[in-house]
Design a protein around this motif. Structure first.
Motif, short mmCIF file in Angstrom:
data_model
loop_
_atom_site.label_atom_id
_atom_site.label_comp_id
_atom_site.label_asym_id
_atom_site.label_seq_id
_atom_site.Cartn_x
_atom_site.Cartn_y
_atom_site.Cartn_z
N GLY A 1 0.82 -1.20 0.00
CA GLY A 1 0.00 0.00 0.00
C GLY A 1 0.86 1.25 0.00
N PRO A 2 0.23 2.42 -0.07
CA PRO A 2 0.99 3.67 -0.05
C PRO A 2 1.77 3.83 1.26
CG PRO A 2 -1.27 4.04 -0.78
CD PRO A 2 -1.21 2.64 -0.26
N GLU A 3 3.02 4.23 1.14
CA GLU A 3 3.88 4.50 2.29
C GLU A 3 4.69 5.76 2.02
OE1 GLU A 3 6.49 1.32 3.19
OE2 GLU A 3 4.91 -0.13 3.66
N VAL A 4 4.87 6.55 3.05
CA VAL A 4 5.70 7.75 2.93
C VAL A 4 6.65 7.80 4.12
CG1 VAL A 4 5.75 10.26 2.80
CG2 VAL A 4 3.94 8.99 1.63
N SER A 5 7.94 7.96 3.85
CA SER A 5 8.95 8.05 4.90
C SER A 5 9.51 9.46 4.98
CB SER A 5 10.10 7.06 4.64
OG SER A 5 9.64 5.73 4.68
N ILE A 6 9.62 9.96 6.20
CA ILE A 6 10.26 11.25 6.46
C ILE A 6 11.58 10.97 7.18
CG2 ILE A 6 9.94 13.57 7.39
CD1 ILE A 6 7.68 12.67 5.51
N ARG A 7 12.69 11.37 6.58
CA ARG A 7 14.00 11.07 7.14
C ARG A 7 14.78 12.35 7.39
NH1 ARG A 7 18.72 7.32 4.27
NH2 ARG A 7 20.12 7.17 6.09
N ARG A 8 15.42 12.41 8.54
CA ARG A 8 16.31 13.53 8.87
C ARG A 8 17.70 12.98 9.15
NH1 ARG A 8 18.79 16.41 12.96
NH2 ARG A 8 18.65 18.69 12.80
N MET A 9 18.69 13.49 8.42
CA MET A 9 20.08 13.06 8.58
C MET A 9 20.90 14.25 9.08
SD MET A 9 20.25 10.91 4.99
CE MET A 9 19.02 11.97 4.18
N GLY A 10 21.40 14.16 10.30
CA GLY A 10 22.08 15.29 10.92
C GLY A 10 23.55 15.38 10.60
N MET A 11 24.18 16.46 11.07
CA MET A 11 25.60 16.72 10.88
C MET A 11 25.99 16.63 9.41
SD MET A 11 26.97 17.55 13.77
CE MET A 11 28.71 17.28 13.50
N ALA A 12 25.15 17.19 8.54
CA ALA A 12 25.37 17.06 7.10
C ALA A 12 26.70 17.65 6.66
CB ALA A 12 24.21 17.72 6.35
N GLY A 13 27.12 18.74 7.30
CA GLY A 13 28.37 19.38 6.90
C GLY A 13 29.58 18.50 7.04
N ALA A 14 29.48 17.44 7.88
CA ALA A 14 30.62 16.58 8.12
C ALA A 14 30.73 15.43 7.13
CB ALA A 14 30.55 16.01 9.55
N TRP A 15 29.64 15.13 6.39
CA TRP A 15 29.69 13.95 5.52
C TRP A 15 29.03 14.15 4.15
CZ3 TRP A 15 24.95 12.26 3.90
CH2 TRP A 15 23.84 12.64 4.66
N TYR A 16 28.17 15.13 4.00
CA TYR A 16 27.43 15.27 2.75
C TYR A 16 28.31 15.95 1.70
CZ TYR A 16 23.75 16.70 -0.51
OH TYR A 16 22.99 16.91 -1.64
N SER A 17 28.40 15.30 0.52
CA SER A 17 29.28 15.79 -0.54
C SER A 17 28.63 16.86 -1.41
CB SER A 17 29.71 14.61 -1.43
OG SER A 17 28.59 14.08 -2.13
N GLY A 18 27.32 17.06 -1.25
CA GLY A 18 26.62 18.01 -2.10
C GLY A 18 26.09 17.40 -3.38
N ASP A 19 26.13 16.07 -3.48
CA ASP A 19 25.65 15.36 -4.67
C ASP A 19 24.37 14.60 -4.29
OD1 ASP A 19 25.15 13.84 -6.88
OD2 ASP A 19 27.19 13.06 -7.08
N PRO A 20 23.19 15.22 -4.44
CA PRO A 20 21.95 14.57 -4.01
C PRO A 20 21.63 13.32 -4.81
CG PRO A 20 21.47 16.60 -5.21
CD PRO A 20 22.94 16.57 -4.98
N GLU A 21 21.94 13.31 -6.12
CA GLU A 21 21.60 12.14 -6.93
C GLU A 21 22.34 10.90 -6.44
OE1 GLU A 21 21.84 10.59 -11.58
OE2 GLU A 21 21.79 12.75 -11.14
N SER A 22 23.62 11.05 -6.13
CA SER A 22 24.39 9.90 -5.65
C SER A 22 23.84 9.39 -4.33
CB SER A 22 25.86 10.28 -5.49
OG SER A 22 26.44 10.58 -6.74
N LEU A 23 23.45 10.31 -3.45
CA LEU A 23 22.91 9.91 -2.15
C LEU A 23 21.60 9.14 -2.32
CD1 LEU A 23 23.01 10.04 0.95
CD2 LEU A 23 21.77 12.22 0.80
N ILE A 24 20.72 9.63 -3.17
CA ILE A 24 19.43 8.97 -3.39
C ILE A 24 19.64 7.59 -4.02
CG2 ILE A 24 17.28 9.08 -4.69
CD1 ILE A 24 17.40 12.15 -4.35
N ARG A 25 20.49 7.51 -5.02
CA ARG A 25 20.73 6.22 -5.67
C ARG A 25 21.36 5.22 -4.70
NH1 ARG A 25 20.07 5.90 -11.10
NH2 ARG A 25 19.93 7.84 -12.32
N ARG A 26 22.24 5.68 -3.85
CA ARG A 26 22.90 4.79 -2.90
C ARG A 26 21.89 4.17 -1.93
NH1 ARG A 26 26.12 7.55 1.75
NH2 ARG A 26 23.96 7.56 2.53
#
Length: 312
Positions: A192-217
């Protein structure tokens, strides 16, 4: 003391304010019996439990029973009985140890909910009574548990469309996901329909700025049709759309689901937020229908309520 209660929590139609450094360590998902347990940096501070009751309970008897139990453990226990705002009845117990336990009970007739709060303070704690009554006075019934549409906890503040209920949580350090399912889905349905809300903290320490790669991973079982940059509520967002990969047999049965994603970085919060909506191909769900408010707590706006029972 007003500034002390700067963190707003709303869970299963119960709203309250607690100190900023308090954290939830246990929580329940059942509309019939909810639970929130809080700790600060040093110790447990409060457990809040609410239960649906078809008949109004005898609060006076509950308090008397609690007093008897405390006396069985320690005959030297001292008690203070007080009545507070919103029909709270509270019994404070002072035993030989350093901790004072205040058990408070209240029955909210419009929603048929018995609310119980156990607040722990220290005998030498300054303004302990003000803390207890500030906590109790700030507890509100914001709506019926079965119809709860607003959720505010673990630094996620979201309003969901009518008909959705919280079905699962995943709470890790700096990585929290709340998953909602449609109330129209058959019991036990996994498609059935499902929706997830996710919060990932401390983004400045690990996020590369490439949203497509993160979503695909994170969604490697999705066949994506495309990614698009856009704006939403003042944030640059990435939109992605695709379909779940399923076995040919399930494709014939129409078991494929549409996947729609919103991902954005909230710099004031140093966090990434991701809304992932999965639904049958013939009836897709838009992640825009789930309003996620981010930013510093003082800048967040509380959405209007429409879940049918009013405040109390």
């Amino acid at each position: 003391m007003t500034d002390l209660f700067s963190q707003r929590i709303e869970w299963l139609g119960i709203a309250l304010r607690v100190p900023e450094d308090w954290q939830i360590i246990r929580h329940g998902l059942s509309p019939k019996k909810g639970r929130l347990s809080f700790v600060d940096r040093r110790r447990q501070r409060m457990e809040l439990v609410w239960t649906r009751c078809d008949r109004e309970p005898d609060l006076e008897r509950m308090i008397d029973n609690q007093k008897s139990r405390e006396l069985e453990l320690d005959r030297q226990t001292e008690f203070q009985l007080r009545r507070g705002p919103k029909d709270w009845i509270a019994l404070s117990c002072r035993g030989a140890g350093p901790t004072v336990v205040t058990r408070a009970v209240r029955f909210h007739r419009p929603s048929l909910r018995l609310i119980e709060a156990n607040v722990l303070t220290q005998k030498d704690e300054p303004n302990a009574q003000e803390l207890v009554w500030g906590l109790l006075g700030g507890i509100e019934v914001a709506g019926r548990a079965e119809q709860a549409r607003h959720w505010s906890a673990f630094d996620i503040n979201v309003t969901v469309p009518p008909g959705y209920r919280l079905i699962k949580t995943r709470v890790l350090p700096l990585d929290v996901t709340l998953r909602f399912g449609s109330g129209d889905a058959p019991a036990g349905s996994a498609r059935g329909p499902e929706v997830s809300i996710r919060r990932m903290g401390m983004a400045g320490a690990w996020y590369s700025g490439d949203p497509e790669s993160l979503i695909r991973r994170d969604l490697d079982k999705v066949r994506f049709a495309g990614f698009q940059a856009a704006q939403l509520r003042g944030h640059p967002v990435t939109r992605a759309e695709g379909e779940e990969r399923v076995a040919p047999f399930f494709r014939l049965l129409g078991r494929r689901r549409k996947v729609r994603i919103l991902l954005w970085e909230c710099e004031p919060e140093n966090a990434l937020y991701q809304v992932t909506a999965l639904a049958p191909l013939k009836n897709p769900v838009s992640p825009d229908d789930f309003q996620v408010d981010c930013g510093p707590p003082g800048d967040r706006q509380t959405p209007p309520r429409s879940d049918g029972s009013g405040h109390a």
